[in-house]
Design a protein around this motif. Structure first.
Motif, PDB file in Angstrom:
ATOM      1  N   ASN A  60      61.000   0.065  -8.449  1.00 57.95           N
ATOM      2  CA  ASN A  60      60.076   0.097  -9.583  1.00 57.95           C
ATOM      3  C   ASN A  60      59.481   1.472  -9.824  1.00 57.95           C
ATOM      4  O   ASN A  60      59.034   1.772 -10.927  1.00 57.95           O
ATOM      5  CB  ASN A  60      58.916  -0.870  -9.305  1.00 57.95           C
ATOM      6  CG  ASN A  60      58.883  -1.976 -10.327  1.00 57.95           C
ATOM      7  OD1 ASN A  60      59.329  -1.785 -11.447  1.00 57.95           O
ATOM      8  ND2 ASN A  60      58.385  -3.132  -9.936  1.00 57.95           N
ATOM      9  N   SER A  64      59.294   3.199 -16.479  1.00 57.92           N
ATOM     10  CA  SER A  64      58.216   3.150 -17.474  1.00 57.92           C
ATOM     11  C   SER A  64      57.648   1.732 -17.547  1.00 57.92           C
ATOM     12  O   SER A  64      58.265   0.765 -17.081  1.00 57.92           O
ATOM     13  CB  SER A  64      58.774   3.532 -18.836  1.00 57.92           C
ATOM     14  OG  SER A  64      59.585   2.479 -19.275  1.00 57.92           O
ATOM     15  N   SER A  65      56.486   1.624 -18.200  1.00 63.27           N
ATOM     16  CA  SER A  65      55.850   0.300 -18.253  1.00 63.27           C
ATOM     17  C   SER A  65      56.685  -0.693 -19.064  1.00 63.27           C
ATOM     18  O   SER A  65      56.684  -1.886 -18.768  1.00 63.27           O
ATOM     19  CB  SER A  65      54.435   0.409 -18.798  1.00 63.27           C
ATOM     20  OG  SER A  65      54.427   1.191 -19.955  1.00 63.27           O
ATOM     21  N   GLN A  68      59.329  -1.912 -16.667  1.00 63.33           N
ATOM     22  CA  GLN A  68      58.697  -2.785 -15.663  1.00 63.33           C
ATOM     23  C   GLN A  68      58.355  -4.148 -16.258  1.00 63.33           C
ATOM     24  O   GLN A  68      58.517  -5.177 -15.608  1.00 63.33           O
ATOM     25  CB  GLN A  68      57.434  -2.114 -15.135  1.00 63.33           C
ATOM     26  CG  GLN A  68      57.769  -0.909 -14.286  1.00 63.33           C
ATOM     27  CD  GLN A  68      56.578  -0.441 -13.459  1.00 63.33           C
ATOM     28  OE1 GLN A  68      55.695  -1.209 -13.137  1.00 63.33           O
ATOM     29  NE2 GLN A  68      56.570   0.822 -13.116  1.00 63.33           N
ATOM     30  N   GLN A  69      57.884  -4.123 -17.520  1.00 65.96           N
ATOM     31  CA  GLN A  69      57.554  -5.385 -18.184  1.00 65.96           C
ATOM     32  C   GLN A  69      58.815  -6.250 -18.336  1.00 65.96           C
ATOM     33  O   GLN A  69      58.798  -7.452 -18.075  1.00 65.96           O
ATOM     34  CB  GLN A  69      56.954  -5.100 -19.564  1.00 65.96           C
ATOM     35  CG  GLN A  69      56.518  -6.325 -20.325  1.00 65.96           C
ATOM     36  CD  GLN A  69      55.335  -7.029 -19.664  1.00 65.96           C
ATOM     37  OE1 GLN A  69      54.362  -6.385 -19.317  1.00 65.96           O
ATOM     38  NE2 GLN A  69      55.455  -8.330 -19.463  1.00 65.96           N
ATOM     39  N   LYS A  72      59.679  -7.683 -15.044  1.00 73.26           N
ATOM     40  CA  LYS A  72      58.701  -8.709 -14.649  1.00 73.26           C
ATOM     41  C   LYS A  72      59.048 -10.035 -15.346  1.00 73.26           C
ATOM     42  O   LYS A  72      59.102 -11.093 -14.714  1.00 73.26           O
ATOM     43  CB  LYS A  72      57.304  -8.231 -15.060  1.00 73.26           C
ATOM     44  CG  LYS A  72      56.186  -9.047 -14.526  1.00 73.26           C
ATOM     45  CD  LYS A  72      54.878  -8.253 -14.687  1.00 73.26           C
ATOM     46  CE  LYS A  72      53.688  -9.162 -14.518  1.00 73.26           C
ATOM     47  NZ  LYS A  72      53.163  -9.715 -15.749  1.00 73.26           N
ATOM     48  N   ASP A 123      63.600   4.147 -23.116  1.00 70.15           N
ATOM     49  CA  ASP A 123      63.062   2.908 -22.531  1.00 70.15           C
ATOM     50  C   ASP A 123      63.553   1.695 -23.302  1.00 70.15           C
ATOM     51  O   ASP A 123      63.778   0.635 -22.739  1.00 70.15           O
ATOM     52  CB  ASP A 123      61.531   2.928 -22.583  1.00 70.15           C
ATOM     53  CG  ASP A 123      60.964   3.963 -21.640  1.00 70.15           C
ATOM     54  OD1 ASP A 123      61.677   4.356 -20.701  1.00 70.15           O
ATOM     55  OD2 ASP A 123      59.818   4.387 -21.856  1.00 70.15           O
ATOM     56  N   LYS A 251      49.465  -3.673 -27.971  1.00 71.35           N
ATOM     57  CA  LYS A 251      49.945  -3.244 -26.650  1.00 71.35           C
ATOM     58  C   LYS A 251      51.048  -4.200 -26.160  1.00 71.35           C
ATOM     59  O   LYS A 251      52.095  -3.762 -25.669  1.00 71.35           O
ATOM     60  CB  LYS A 251      48.761  -3.237 -25.676  1.00 71.35           C
ATOM     61  CG  LYS A 251      49.116  -2.869 -24.277  1.00 71.35           C
ATOM     62  CD  LYS A 251      47.979  -2.153 -23.558  1.00 71.35           C
ATOM     63  CE  LYS A 251      48.431  -1.646 -22.218  1.00 71.35           C
ATOM     64  NZ  LYS A 251      47.936  -2.442 -21.089  1.00 71.35           N
ATOM     65  N   MET A 255      55.018  -3.066 -25.392  1.00 69.41           N
ATOM     66  CA  MET A 255      55.690  -3.266 -24.095  1.00 69.41           C
ATOM     67  C   MET A 255      57.002  -4.023 -24.252  1.00 69.41           C
ATOM     68  O   MET A 255      57.728  -4.226 -23.289  1.00 69.41           O
ATOM     69  CB  MET A 255      54.786  -4.068 -23.152  1.00 69.41           C
ATOM     70  CG  MET A 255      53.455  -3.415 -22.905  1.00 69.41           C
ATOM     71  SD  MET A 255      53.594  -2.084 -21.738  1.00 69.41           S
ATOM     72  CE  MET A 255      53.452  -2.985 -20.241  1.00 69.41           C
TER      73      MET A 255
END
Ligand code: ACM
Ligand code: ZN
Length: 532
Positions: A60, A64-65, A68-69, A72, A123, A251, A255
């Motif tokens: 991880n 980038s977020s 990661q999202q 997840k 991303d 937000k 993501m």
């Protein structure tokens, strides 16, 4: 020669699959069994497979977020955990590699028995590879198996949108997030959030609190199609999003590689705002928030400078909330009745040397565009903004068929196609309509949507470049709940997603429906209500 090459490749694949300790063969015989949707540009299955046990072995760190999202969500929906940083092993893992030679949103995904390798330059590309990975999952004896494959994939259109009218009926933040998830699953990247209307203003604006304290509420709602004689339900109706909620949704969308395009309607479809601030109209009111559907005569006064001061302030807050480059300013269905009789509007026509009320509408939109351009934003408007002359940098959303889009492309303006006969998912989707939930009118079938080509034949190659994509529109006069919205968009948005991502050479409607059968089960297992 080709056969020899294929033989060598296959042999190598078999060797690489046989060389691992725990051999897992690809459980998939036919690509269609996977229900990939939208179908990747190119996919080749191999004989092996990658098996995920309990934990997702991925590093991880440094991701980038957005990525990661994506991971997840993948882990959660498959009931596995992402491995702790200190437990990560380089063998049998998912690895992400930057490949600057790929375009934005493009990715390469290679799954073999040893590793899953994802290459992308952005991303967004990584995120879409994870969406595809999620669709590749086959569960066997509680093992999560990813069939061996090489996928090279990229979108055909840069604008792949879905719209939602939250004014005729209001949908809470949880539903908006669920809707955005639906976009992400289908690799759609623009959410057009229709936030203001005659029947309700749904976005908190700090400078003008009455927009929500008054404008977000209507006294009642028309019952079905009882226009004449009018029958209302006598039930007060309302709702709006606070700015904190909007930030949360923006937000959440970002993501998932979804940019939100807020729509603030002007100069028409503004009765809710005028109910709160009647001085912004030509007559001074008073007004009430609309309770029935259709087009209202009372619109913003185009001759009154305080209207522009008001809208500039509203747009200041909207621009703060929404970081995307586009603001949709509506522009559709603006009757000129009041302007014709308004001294201020007629005075504006004279002082600006305008020909008529159509040019007055064009003046209105150009003035708003100029303001938004000064803030680094671009406008999108419905195709009526062509009338009286297009604002210099405007993108046109073509809804009354394709002709507005064709004209705009010829004038070298960007176009998003949303022709109502194909892209209006508030239409009925199948016969017999008597057995379907009440809808606005018309019939737009799944096959109609699937067979759509957003680039009209009449455009030459250079003009065709201005068609940046298309969008499904969801007007909610007859959709009171999220469940109903899902029923109307599913599966038509699945078809649109494939039109926009791009149909590969093996897909056709038959092939699509085979994959859709699998995909529908996937959607149902995620709690979506799909028309069968
Ligand atoms: C529209 O459907 N009035 C854009
Ligand atoms: Zn006026």
């Amino acid at each position: 020669m080709n056969k020899l090459f294929a033989f060598v490749v296959l042999t190598l694949l078999f060797i690489s699959c046989d060389s691992i300790k725990e051999k897992v063969h690809n459980p998939v015989g036919n690509i269609n069994e996977l229900g990939l949707l939208p179908m990747p540009d190119s996919i080749v299955l191999s004989d092996c497979a990658f098996i995920i046990k309990e934990k997702l072995n991925v590093n991880n760190k440094g991701l980038s977020s957005i990525v990661q999202q994506g991971l997840k969500n993948f882990a959660e929906s498959n009931g596995v955990e992402i491995i702790k940083e200190e437990e990560f092993k380089k063998e049998h893992c998912i690895q992400f590699k930057k490949n600057p030679s790929l375009k934005d949103e493009e990715y390469i995904l290679v799954v073999d028995a040893e590793n899953i390798t994802v290459e992308a330059s952005s991303d967004a590309g990584f995120f879409y590879a994870i969406q595809t990975l999620a669709q590749l999952v086959v569960t066997q004896n509680s093992n999560i198996i990813i069939p061996g494959c090489t996928i090279i994939d990229k979108p055909k259109f840069s604008y792949r949108g879905m719209h939602l009218d939250v004014c005729r009926h209001f949908f809470d933040v949880d539903f908006i997030k669920k809707y955005i998830d639906l976009l992400a699953i289908h690799k759609m990247n623009r959410f057009h959030w229709h936030l203001t209307e005659d029947q309700g203003w749904r976005i908190e604006i700090k400078a003008f609190p009455k927009l929500t304290s008054i404008g977000s509420k209507r006294s009642e709602t028309i019952v079905e199609k009882n226009f004449d004689p009018y029958v209302g339900d006598s039930i007060p109706y309302g709702g709006f999003y606070t700015q904190d909620e909007i930030r949360e949704v923006v937000k959440y969308a970002s993501m998932r590689n979804v940019t939100i395009i807020p729509e603030i309607e002007m100069p028409g479809h503004a009765l809710a705002a005028l109910s709160a601030y009647p001085e912004l109209s030509c007559t001074g009111g008073p007004f009430e928030v609309g309770t029935k559907w259709g087009v209202y005569e009372d619109v913003y006064c185009a001759g009154n400078d305080s209207v522009f001061a008001f809208l500039d302030k509203v747009l200041d807050e909207v621009c703060e909330l929404f970081p995307g480059e586009f603001i949709h300013i509506g522009g559709d269905e603006c009757p000129k009745t009041r302007w014709k009789e308004c001294e201020k509007c007629q005075n504006r026509i004279k002082t600006e040397g305008l020909k008529d009320e159509h040019e007055l509408q064009s003046y209105f939109i150009k003035r708003i565009e100029k303001y938004l351009e000064s803030k680094g934003k671009h406008i999108i408007g419905w195709d009526e903004i062509l009338e009286g002359g297009l604002a210099p940098k405007a993108t046109v959303m073509s809804w009354r068929g394709e002709s507005g889009g064709i004209e705009a492309a010829m004038q070298k303006h960007q176009v998003i196609m949303t022709p109502n006969d194909i892209c209006y998912f508030d239409h009925y989707q199948r016969e017999p309509v008597e057995k379907e939930p009440l809808a606005i009118c018309c019939m737009t079938t799944l096959e109609d949507v699937y067979n759509y080509n957003p680039v009209p034949d009449t455009l030459n190659k250079e003009q065709a470049m201005y068609i940046i994509g298309a969008q499904g529109n969801v007007w909610t006069e007859y959709m009171k709940t999220g469940d109903q919205v899902e029923y109307m968009v599913l599966p038509r948005m699945c078809a649109l997603s494939e039109v926009l991502w791009g149909k590969n050479s093996s897909s056709g409607f038959e092939n699509f429906t085979r994959r859709l059968d699998v995909h529908k089960n996937r959607l149902k297992s995620k709690g979506y209500n799909c028309c069968e």
